[in-house]
Write a protein that holds these residues in place. Structure first.
Motif, PDB file in Angstrom:
ATOM      1  N   ASP A  28     -19.677 -44.243  -9.666  1.00  0.00           N
ATOM      2  CA  ASP A  28     -20.522 -45.349 -10.115  1.00  0.00           C
ATOM      3  C   ASP A  28     -21.870 -44.807 -10.580  1.00  0.00           C
ATOM      4  O   ASP A  28     -22.260 -43.694 -10.206  1.00  0.00           O
ATOM      5  N   PRO A  29     -22.611 -45.556 -11.395  1.00  0.00           N
ATOM      6  CA  PRO A  29     -23.884 -45.055 -11.938  1.00  0.00           C
ATOM      7  C   PRO A  29     -24.906 -44.719 -10.868  1.00  0.00           C
ATOM      8  O   PRO A  29     -25.714 -43.795 -11.044  1.00  0.00           O
ATOM      9  N   ALA A  30     -24.901 -45.428  -9.741  1.00  0.00           N
ATOM     10  CA  ALA A  30     -25.888 -45.180  -8.689  1.00  0.00           C
ATOM     11  C   ALA A  30     -25.499 -44.034  -7.774  1.00  0.00           C
ATOM     12  O   ALA A  30     -26.301 -43.614  -6.933  1.00  0.00           O
ATOM     13  N   GLY A  31     -24.299 -43.509  -7.912  1.00  0.00           N
ATOM     14  CA  GLY A  31     -23.857 -42.393  -7.085  1.00  0.00           C
ATOM     15  C   GLY A  31     -23.560 -42.762  -5.645  1.00  0.00           C
ATOM     16  O   GLY A  31     -23.551 -41.897  -4.769  1.00  0.00           O
ATOM     17  N   ARG A  32     -23.264 -44.038  -5.384  1.00  0.00           N
ATOM     18  CA  ARG A  32     -22.965 -44.468  -4.013  1.00  0.00           C
ATOM     19  C   ARG A  32     -21.511 -44.213  -3.625  1.00  0.00           C
ATOM     20  O   ARG A  32     -21.161 -44.240  -2.446  1.00  0.00           O
ATOM     21  N   HIS A  33     -20.669 -43.982  -4.624  1.00  0.00           N
ATOM     22  CA  HIS A  33     -19.240 -43.774  -4.366  1.00  0.00           C
ATOM     23  C   HIS A  33     -18.811 -42.459  -5.017  1.00  0.00           C
ATOM     24  O   HIS A  33     -19.083 -42.227  -6.201  1.00  0.00           O
ATOM     25  N   ARG A  34     -18.120 -41.621  -4.252  1.00  0.00           N
ATOM     26  CA  ARG A  34     -17.787 -40.275  -4.713  1.00  0.00           C
ATOM     27  C   ARG A  34     -16.299 -39.988  -4.495  1.00  0.00           C
ATOM     28  O   ARG A  34     -15.681 -40.513  -3.578  1.00  0.00           O
ATOM     29  N   TRP A  35     -15.791 -39.125  -5.341  1.00  0.00           N
ATOM     30  CA  TRP A  35     -14.374 -38.747  -5.307  1.00  0.00           C
ATOM     31  C   TRP A  35     -14.266 -37.229  -5.351  1.00  0.00           C
ATOM     32  O   TRP A  35     -14.902 -36.574  -6.160  1.00  0.00           O
ATOM     33  N   TRP A  36     -13.433 -36.685  -4.467  1.00  0.00           N
ATOM     34  CA  TRP A  36     -13.238 -35.234  -4.376  1.00  0.00           C
ATOM     35  C   TRP A  36     -11.747 -34.933  -4.518  1.00  0.00           C
ATOM     36  O   TRP A  36     -10.971 -35.181  -3.586  1.00  0.00           O
ATOM     37  N   PRO A  37     -11.301 -34.400  -5.649  1.00  0.00           N
ATOM     38  CA  PRO A  37      -9.894 -34.020  -5.821  1.00  0.00           C
ATOM     39  C   PRO A  37      -9.626 -32.671  -5.152  1.00  0.00           C
ATOM     40  O   PRO A  37      -9.560 -31.631  -5.824  1.00  0.00           O
ATOM     41  N   ILE A  38      -9.465 -32.659  -3.862  1.00  0.00           N
ATOM     42  CA  ILE A  38      -9.435 -31.431  -3.062  1.00  0.00           C
ATOM     43  C   ILE A  38      -8.378 -30.447  -3.567  1.00  0.00           C
ATOM     44  O   ILE A  38      -8.657 -29.268  -3.787  1.00  0.00           O
ATOM     45  N   ALA A  39      -7.151 -30.921  -3.719  1.00  0.00           N
ATOM     46  CA  ALA A  39      -6.046 -30.060  -4.175  1.00  0.00           C
ATOM     47  C   ALA A  39      -5.288 -30.799  -5.274  1.00  0.00           C
ATOM     48  O   ALA A  39      -4.359 -31.555  -4.985  1.00  0.00           O
ATOM     49  N   PRO A  40      -5.669 -30.622  -6.536  1.00  0.00           N
ATOM     50  CA  PRO A  40      -5.045 -31.375  -7.627  1.00  0.00           C
ATOM     51  C   PRO A  40      -3.551 -31.131  -7.777  1.00  0.00           C
ATOM     52  O   PRO A  40      -2.830 -31.967  -8.294  1.00  0.00           O
ATOM     53  N   GLU A  41      -3.105 -29.958  -7.321  1.00  0.00           N
ATOM     54  CA  GLU A  41      -1.686 -29.625  -7.429  1.00  0.00           C
ATOM     55  C   GLU A  41      -1.257 -28.907  -6.157  1.00  0.00           C
ATOM     56  O   GLU A  41      -1.853 -27.889  -5.772  1.00  0.00           O
ATOM     57  N   SER A  42      -0.240 -29.427  -5.487  1.00  0.00           N
ATOM     58  CA  SER A  42       0.190 -28.901  -4.196  1.00  0.00           C
ATOM     59  C   SER A  42       1.697 -29.011  -4.051  1.00  0.00           C
ATOM     60  O   SER A  42       2.349 -29.777  -4.755  1.00  0.00           O
ATOM     61  N   ARG A  43       2.222 -28.250  -3.108  1.00  0.00           N
ATOM     62  CA  ARG A  43       3.596 -28.439  -2.657  1.00  0.00           C
ATOM     63  C   ARG A  43       3.556 -29.196  -1.334  1.00  0.00           C
ATOM     64  O   ARG A  43       2.808 -28.842  -0.429  1.00  0.00           O
ATOM     65  N   VAL A  44       4.335 -30.248  -1.228  1.00  0.00           N
ATOM     66  CA  VAL A  44       4.307 -31.106  -0.050  1.00  0.00           C
ATOM     67  C   VAL A  44       5.680 -31.091   0.615  1.00  0.00           C
ATOM     68  O   VAL A  44       6.713 -31.195  -0.059  1.00  0.00           O
ATOM     69  N   GLU A  45       5.678 -30.974   1.953  1.00  0.00           N
ATOM     70  CA  GLU A  45       6.906 -31.021   2.746  1.00  0.00           C
ATOM     71  C   GLU A  45       6.779 -32.133   3.778  1.00  0.00           C
ATOM     72  O   GLU A  45       5.790 -32.194   4.512  1.00  0.00           O
ATOM     73  N   VAL A  46       7.755 -33.032   3.811  1.00  0.00           N
ATOM     74  CA  VAL A  46       7.762 -34.161   4.742  1.00  0.00           C
ATOM     75  C   VAL A  46       8.980 -34.032   5.646  1.00  0.00           C
ATOM     76  O   VAL A  46      10.109 -33.907   5.158  1.00  0.00           O
ATOM     77  N   ASN A  86       6.302 -31.802  -5.536  1.00  0.00           N
ATOM     78  CA  ASN A  86       4.931 -31.660  -6.005  1.00  0.00           C
ATOM     79  C   ASN A  86       4.067 -32.797  -5.485  1.00  0.00           C
ATOM     80  O   ASN A  86       4.521 -33.935  -5.379  1.00  0.00           O
ATOM     81  N   GLY A  87       2.830 -32.494  -5.116  1.00  0.00           N
ATOM     82  CA  GLY A  87       1.950 -33.519  -4.573  1.00  0.00           C
ATOM     83  C   GLY A  87       0.485 -33.243  -4.867  1.00  0.00           C
ATOM     84  O   GLY A  87       0.143 -32.348  -5.666  1.00  0.00           O
ATOM     85  N   TYR A  88      -0.359 -33.989  -4.194  1.00  0.00           N
ATOM     86  CA  TYR A  88      -1.783 -34.054  -4.546  1.00  0.00           C
ATOM     87  C   TYR A  88      -2.554 -34.484  -3.312  1.00  0.00           C
ATOM     88  O   TYR A  88      -2.056 -35.241  -2.468  1.00  0.00           O
ATOM     89  N   LEU A  89      -3.793 -34.005  -3.185  1.00  0.00           N
ATOM     90  CA  LEU A  89      -4.641 -34.374  -2.053  1.00  0.00           C
ATOM     91  C   LEU A  89      -6.055 -34.617  -2.550  1.00  0.00           C
ATOM     92  O   LEU A  89      -6.633 -33.771  -3.245  1.00  0.00           O
ATOM     93  N   ASP A  90      -6.620 -35.798  -2.220  1.00  0.00           N
ATOM     94  CA  ASP A  90      -8.002 -36.072  -2.586  1.00  0.00           C
ATOM     95  C   ASP A  90      -8.703 -36.824  -1.473  1.00  0.00           C
ATOM     96  O   ASP A  90      -8.116 -37.106  -0.415  1.00  0.00           O
ATOM     97  N   CYS A  91      -9.964 -37.155  -1.704  1.00  0.00           N
ATOM     98  CA  CYS A  91     -10.780 -37.830  -0.696  1.00  0.00           C
ATOM     99  C   CYS A  91     -11.814 -38.698  -1.410  1.00  0.00           C
ATOM    100  O   CYS A  91     -12.412 -38.265  -2.391  1.00  0.00           O
ATOM    101  N   ASN A  92     -11.969 -39.915  -0.921  1.00  0.00           N
ATOM    102  CA  ASN A  92     -13.024 -40.805  -1.406  1.00  0.00           C
ATOM    103  C   ASN A  92     -14.029 -41.059  -0.289  1.00  0.00           C
ATOM    104  O   ASN A  92     -13.649 -41.194   0.876  1.00  0.00           O
TER     105      ASN A  92
END
Length: 244
Positions: A64-82, A94-100
């Motif tokens: 957002d313009p005021a910088g109150r909300h941030r997004w961190w794409p920690i691992a844009p490309e990953s291998r995921v095992e469930v 293939n998977g993905y990990l981020d943080c808001n």
């Protein structure tokens, strides 16, 4: 899956424990140990998810313009095992990990957003299409290479998608000009949030994207707020969590 009180929380540099579930980083992969009960049907959910990042990125993006909300794409490309024991499910791919994160509730800053993450033949791409509380819009498009480096590109035109079947959540995505998009499967249909797989065209490639639509105006209505405890139970007290 359950909101818990302060006494059931433990955090260190490499571990986060919330009640009986925990997240641990060993320097190479992220292990998520799940021990919960589903809602509103209290079925047991127990098992482990491992995320093996191909690369990590430290890039933090203000949404957002005021910088109150941030997004961190920690691992844009990953291998995921469930591996779940209850229910008995196994999956890898293939998977993905981020943080808001932010300095205020999301509904104070946004009316809605559409987001998607796409695996490309080389790297991955993430798209945001946000509508702020004042009605202004912002589109964001980033492409990530194998090292985690991000390169912005011109956000593609907005393309409408079918509303969800049960709760009629409006959905849209971004696709190459002149190319449509379709919902392949709705994975989650709630009063304010939809998660889907979408077939689309991006950067000249025909791809399947993981997509979400979030309606904060719907989320902020009294009737949806009344439903939230049925979807995510709240446990205020409990024994302190311990690291193991």
């Amino acid at each position: 899956m359950t909101e818990r009180g302060r006494q059931q929380l433990f955090r260190s540099a490499d571990t986060l424990i919330i009640g009986p579930s925990r997240v641990r980083w060993d320097g190479n992969s992220l292990s998520v140990e799940i021990d919960e009960r589903g809602a509103p049907i209290p079925k047991r959910i127990r098992g482990r998810v491992r995320v093996h990042p191909r690369a990590l990125t430290g890039q933090l993006t203000e949404l957002d313009p005021a910088g109150r909300h941030r997004w961190w794409p920690i691992a844009p490309e990953s291998r995921v095992e469930v591996e779940l024991s209850e229910p008995g499910l196994r999956w890898s791919g293939n998977g993905y990990l981020d943080c808001n994160g932010g300095d205020e509730p999301l509904e104070n800053g946004f009316r809605q957003w559409d987001w998607s993450r796409t695996k490309l033949s080389r790297g991955a791409a993430v798209l945001y299409d946000t509508t702020f509380i004042d009605g202004q819009r912002r589109a964001l498009a980033l492409r990530f290479d194998g090292t985690g480096a991000a390169e912005p590109f011109e956000p593609p035109p907005r393309t409408p998608l079918k509303t969800t079947f049960w709760w009629r959540i409006p959905r849209a995505t971004q696709a190459d000009s002149g190319q449509g998009a379709e919902v392949l499967e709705t994975l989650e249909d709630t009063p304010f949030y939809a998660r889907s797989s979408v077939r689309t065209t991006l950067l000249g490639e025909r791809v399947t994207a993981f997509h979400e639509s979030l309606s904060l105006t719907r989320f902020d209505t009294p009737w949806v707020q009344m439903l939230l405890p049925f979807r995510m139970p709240r446990i205020a007290l409990g024994r302190p969590a311990r690291a193991r």
